[in-house]
Design an enzyme around this catalytic site. Structure first.
Site, PDB file in Angstrom:
ATOM      1  N   ASN A 140      -3.674   2.809   6.923  1.00 47.49           N
ATOM      2  CA  ASN A 140      -2.760   3.300   6.055  1.00 47.49           C
ATOM      3  C   ASN A 140      -3.389   3.651   4.894  1.00 47.49           C
ATOM      4  O   ASN A 140      -3.603   2.626   3.795  1.00 47.49           O
ATOM      5  CB  ASN A 140      -1.801   2.352   5.473  1.00 47.49           C
ATOM      6  CG  ASN A 140      -0.745   2.428   4.322  1.00 47.49           C
ATOM      7  OD1 ASN A 140      -0.843   3.821   4.077  1.00 47.49           O
ATOM      8  ND2 ASN A 140      -0.023   1.435   3.873  1.00 47.49           N
ATOM      9  N   HIS A 157      -6.822  -1.755   8.634  1.00 48.32           N
ATOM     10  CA  HIS A 157      -6.351  -3.445   8.438  1.00 48.32           C
ATOM     11  C   HIS A 157      -6.602  -3.985   9.484  1.00 48.32           C
ATOM     12  O   HIS A 157      -5.810  -4.134  10.559  1.00 48.32           O
ATOM     13  CB  HIS A 157      -4.877  -2.981   8.156  1.00 48.32           C
ATOM     14  CG  HIS A 157      -4.340  -2.403   6.901  1.00 48.32           C
ATOM     15  ND1 HIS A 157      -3.901  -3.142   5.812  1.00 48.32           N
ATOM     16  CD2 HIS A 157      -4.493  -1.084   6.580  1.00 48.32           C
ATOM     17  CE1 HIS A 157      -3.800  -2.265   4.756  1.00 48.32           C
ATOM     18  NE2 HIS A 157      -3.996  -1.262   5.458  1.00 48.32           N
ATOM     19  N   GLY A 177      -4.286   7.161   1.753  1.00 44.11           N
ATOM     20  CA  GLY A 177      -4.261   8.541   1.581  1.00 44.11           C
ATOM     21  C   GLY A 177      -5.842   8.864   0.885  1.00 44.11           C
ATOM     22  O   GLY A 177      -5.943  10.146   0.514  1.00 44.11           O
ATOM     23  N   PHE A 178      -6.572   7.835   0.478  1.00 40.29           N
ATOM     24  CA  PHE A 178      -7.702   8.205  -0.201  1.00 40.29           C
ATOM     25  C   PHE A 178      -8.893   7.588   0.808  1.00 40.29           C
ATOM     26  O   PHE A 178      -8.553   6.724   1.607  1.00 40.29           O
ATOM     27  CB  PHE A 178      -8.107   7.504  -1.567  1.00 40.29           C
ATOM     28  CG  PHE A 178      -7.095   8.187  -2.638  1.00 40.29           C
ATOM     29  CD1 PHE A 178      -7.476   8.890  -3.686  1.00 40.29           C
ATOM     30  CD2 PHE A 178      -5.704   7.689  -2.550  1.00 40.29           C
ATOM     31  CE1 PHE A 178      -6.618   9.573  -4.309  1.00 40.29           C
ATOM     32  CE2 PHE A 178      -4.631   8.287  -3.587  1.00 40.29           C
ATOM     33  CZ  PHE A 178      -5.353   9.190  -4.259  1.00 40.29           C
ATOM     34  N   GLU A 180      -6.215  -7.531   9.673  1.00 41.05           N
ATOM     35  CA  GLU A 180      -4.963  -8.357   9.699  1.00 41.05           C
ATOM     36  C   GLU A 180      -3.670  -8.005  10.479  1.00 41.05           C
ATOM     37  O   GLU A 180      -3.060  -8.702  10.961  1.00 41.05           O
ATOM     38  CB  GLU A 180      -4.429  -8.687   8.263  1.00 41.05           C
ATOM     39  CG  GLU A 180      -3.617  -7.811   7.709  1.00 41.05           C
ATOM     40  CD  GLU A 180      -3.851  -6.415   7.123  1.00 41.05           C
ATOM     41  OE1 GLU A 180      -3.090  -5.560   6.851  1.00 41.05           O
ATOM     42  OE2 GLU A 180      -5.476  -6.461   7.318  1.00 41.05           O
ATOM     43  N   SER A 224       0.637  -1.317   0.040  1.00 43.84           N
ATOM     44  CA  SER A 224       0.060   0.065  -0.053  1.00 43.84           C
ATOM     45  C   SER A 224       0.781   1.221  -0.189  1.00 43.84           C
ATOM     46  O   SER A 224       0.485   2.427  -0.334  1.00 43.84           O
ATOM     47  CB  SER A 224      -0.968   0.008   1.179  1.00 43.84           C
ATOM     48  OG  SER A 224      -1.884  -0.860   1.209  1.00 43.84           O
ATOM     49  N   GLY A 269      -3.831  -1.970  -1.069  1.00 37.07           N
ATOM     50  CA  GLY A 269      -3.320  -1.780  -2.240  1.00 37.07           C
ATOM     51  C   GLY A 269      -2.748  -0.338  -2.288  1.00 37.07           C
ATOM     52  O   GLY A 269      -3.437   0.789  -1.577  1.00 37.07           O
ATOM     53  N   GLN A 286     -12.487   0.840  -0.911  1.00 37.52           N
ATOM     54  CA  GLN A 286     -12.748   1.933  -2.093  1.00 37.52           C
ATOM     55  C   GLN A 286     -13.106   1.519  -3.213  1.00 37.52           C
ATOM     56  O   GLN A 286     -14.149   2.040  -3.827  1.00 37.52           O
ATOM     57  CB  GLN A 286     -11.222   2.820  -2.082  1.00 37.52           C
ATOM     58  CG  GLN A 286     -10.938   3.682  -0.860  1.00 37.52           C
ATOM     59  CD  GLN A 286      -9.600   3.813  -0.901  1.00 37.52           C
ATOM     60  OE1 GLN A 286      -9.024   3.702  -1.819  1.00 37.52           O
ATOM     61  NE2 GLN A 286      -8.975   3.918   0.139  1.00 37.52           N
ATOM     62  N   CYS A 295      -9.391  -1.627   2.870  1.00 40.70           N
ATOM     63  CA  CYS A 295      -8.759  -0.643   2.370  1.00 40.70           C
ATOM     64  C   CYS A 295      -8.972  -0.173   0.906  1.00 40.70           C
ATOM     65  O   CYS A 295     -10.029   0.233   0.584  1.00 40.70           O
ATOM     66  CB  CYS A 295      -7.139  -0.674   2.600  1.00 40.70           C
ATOM     67  SG  CYS A 295      -6.368   0.813   3.311  1.00 40.70           S
ATOM     68  N   LEU A 296      -8.000  -0.495   0.145  1.00 38.43           N
ATOM     69  CA  LEU A 296      -8.088  -0.093  -1.273  1.00 38.43           C
ATOM     70  C   LEU A 296      -9.414  -0.846  -1.947  1.00 38.43           C
ATOM     71  O   LEU A 296      -9.860  -0.362  -2.794  1.00 38.43           O
ATOM     72  CB  LEU A 296      -6.954  -0.597  -2.233  1.00 38.43           C
ATOM     73  CG  LEU A 296      -6.924  -0.047  -3.785  1.00 38.43           C
ATOM     74  CD1 LEU A 296      -7.338   1.472  -3.972  1.00 38.43           C
ATOM     75  CD2 LEU A 296      -5.709  -0.386  -4.430  1.00 38.43           C
TER      76      LEU A 296
END
Length: 370
Positions: A300, A344, A302-303, A346, A52, A230, A262, A258-259
Site C-alpha cells: 500500500n 507490509h 503511492g510513493f 505484518e 497509510s 504511514g 522511504q 513502507c513510509l
C-alpha cells in the site's frame, strides 16, 4: 435491511470525468480525497482502518464488499482512515459468526460516506491509464461547477504531509513490560499488527510521536528502532528524516516499513517520487535478491524510492525488487545495522512469506547485544 430511498451519487474526478452510482444507505453525503484502488479479495476492514490510507478515496476491485461484516479485533487503528469508499455491490448483511457488526454499522460509527453501484472495473481501468488523482463522491451534484471548484481546492498528495494527522500525540506502550527486547517505534502511521508481530516475538514497544528526536527515544534505552508505515509524501517529514539519520549514525538496529522505508532512503540522500497509480493489494510479487526466493506480499504505497539512486549509492545494497514493474522493494545498508522494505510484512494475505523480516530484526538486536 432494505433502503428504499437510496440516493443517486457520482464520482467526480479532478479531470472532469464522472462515474455514476448510489449512496450506501439512505443519507446524503460528500467526501474528497485522492482516488486509488486495492485489488485484495478480502481484508476490507484492515484496508479501511490502515493509517497509510488517510485522506484517500478507496475503490475496491472485489465486486462484493461487506458480506463478512466487521470485527473489533481486525482493525489497524481505532477508527476508519480512508476519506470515502467506492464499491460495486455493498452487502448490508453479514454472514460470518465472528463478526461484531455489519459493515454498514461500522461505516456509520466512523462517519464514513460510501457509494456503491459504480462500474468499478471502468473506474479502476481509468485510474490505471490516467493515474491517481483527486476525486469527490457526492449525492448533491446539481451544481457541477460548484463541486468542481471545491474539488480543485483539495491539496495534491504530492508534497502533502499527513503523518502528523495519524500519529499518536503522546508516547504509549504495547506488549509485556517483562519482554526480552525493547523497541522504540517512530509512529508515522503505525498499524496495530506491526506492534502485534513485535509483541509475539518477545518485544516490548514504546510508540513515539512522528516528530520525536533520536535523543528523546534513546532515553528509554531500547534495543532497536522501527520507523512505521504511514500516509502522504515522505519528503516533508524533515524531523523524522533527521531522526533516521541520527539512528543510523549511532549504528543502532533500525527497521523501516513502507513510509519508514522511504524516510530511511531520504536519510541516505536517496530520493523518492510519486508513482503513477501506486501499489495497493495483497498479492504483489517480490523477489528477495539475497535468497533468490519470491514472496507474495501486501502493499500500500503511492510513493517509492529511486532504484537507480539506490543502486548507485556506495553504502546501500538492494535486497528486494517488485516483479511487476521492477520498482525498489527493499534495501539494507552495508556498514550499518539498518534495513527496510516497501511492503507490509505484518500483513498475512494468506501467505506469511514476509514474516521472516521481523525475525531478522530480532537477530540484529541480538547481535547488537552480544
Amino acid at each position: 435491511m432494505k433502503y428504499q430511498s437510496r440516493k443517486k451519487a457520482i464520482v467526480l474526478l479532478e479531470d472532469g470525468t464522472i462515474f455514476h452510482g448510489k449512496a450506501v444507505g439512505d443519507q446524503d453525503g460528500k467526501a474528497f480525497g485522492e482516488v486509488c484502488f486495492n485489488t485484495g479479495m478480502t481484508g476490507y476492514q484492515e484496508i479501511f482502518t490502515d493509517p497509510s490510507y488517510f485522506g484517500q478515496m478507496m475503490v475496491t476491485t472485489n465486486p462484493h464488499i461487506g458480506n463478512y461484516g466487521a470485527n473489533e479485533d481486525e482493525k489497524e487503528a481505532e477508527k476508519a482512515q480512508i476519506s470515502g469508499l467506492i464499491c460495486k455491490n455493498f452487502s448490508y448483511f453479514e454472514s460470518r459468526p465472528a463478526s461484531d457488526e455489519t459493515l454498514k454499522e461500522f461505516l456509520d460509527r466512523s462517519n464514513l460516506f460510501a457509494i456503491s453501484d459504480v462500474d468499478t472495473r471502468a473506474l479502476v481501468t481509468y485510474i490505471r491509464e490516467n493515474g491517481a488523482m483527486n476525486a469527490v463522491i457526492a449525492t448533491d451534484f446539481e451544481d457541477l461547477d460548484a463541486l468542481k471548484k471545491e474539488l480543485s481546492e483539495v491539496p495534491d498528495m504530492n508534497g502533502l504531509e499527513l503523518a502528523s494527522k495519524v500519529s499518536t500525540k503522546e508516547p504509549y506502550f504495547f506488549g509485556s513490560e517483562t519482554a526480552t527486547y525493547r523497541v522504540a517505534v517512530l509512529d508515522v502511521g503505525v498499524k496495530k499488527n506491526i506492534l502485534r508481530n513485535l509483541a509475539k516475538r518477545d518485544v516490548y514497544c514504546k510508540v513515539f510521536p512522528y516528530n520525536t528526536p533520536f535523543s528523546e527515544m534513546k532515553k528509554w534505552n531500547p534495543d532497536g528502532y522501527l520507523i512505521s508505515n504511514g500516509p502522504g509524501d515522505p519528503k516533508p517529514l524533515k524531523e523524522a528524516i533527521q531522526t533516521a539519520k541520527d539512528i543510523i549514525e549511532a549504528n543502532e538496529p533500525l527497521f523501516g516499513i513502507c513510509l519508514g522505508h522511504q524516510i530511511i532512503a531520504l536519510a541516505n540522500g536517496i530520493s523518492t517520487y510519486k508513482m503513477h497509480h501506486g501499489h495497493r493489494g495483497i498479492n504483489h510479487p517480490v523477489m528477495n535478491l539475497i535468497t533468490g526466493k519470491g514472496e507474495i506480499t501486501s502493499q500500500n504505497h503511492g510513493f517509492t524510492v529511486s532504484e537507480d539512486e539506490c543502486a548507485a549509492h556506495p553504502d546501500v545494497e538492494i535486497t528486494h525488487t517488485h516483479l511487476n514493474d521492477n520498482t525498489l522493494a527493499g534495501f539494507k545498508m552495508k556498514n550499518k545495522n539498518c534495513f527496510s522494505v516497501q511492503y507490509h510484512p505484518e500483513a498475512s494475505p494468506g501467505p506469511n512469506d514476509s514474516h521472516y523480516l521481523f525475525d531478522e530484526f530480532i537477530q540484529n538486536m541480538t547481535k547488537e547485544n552480544a
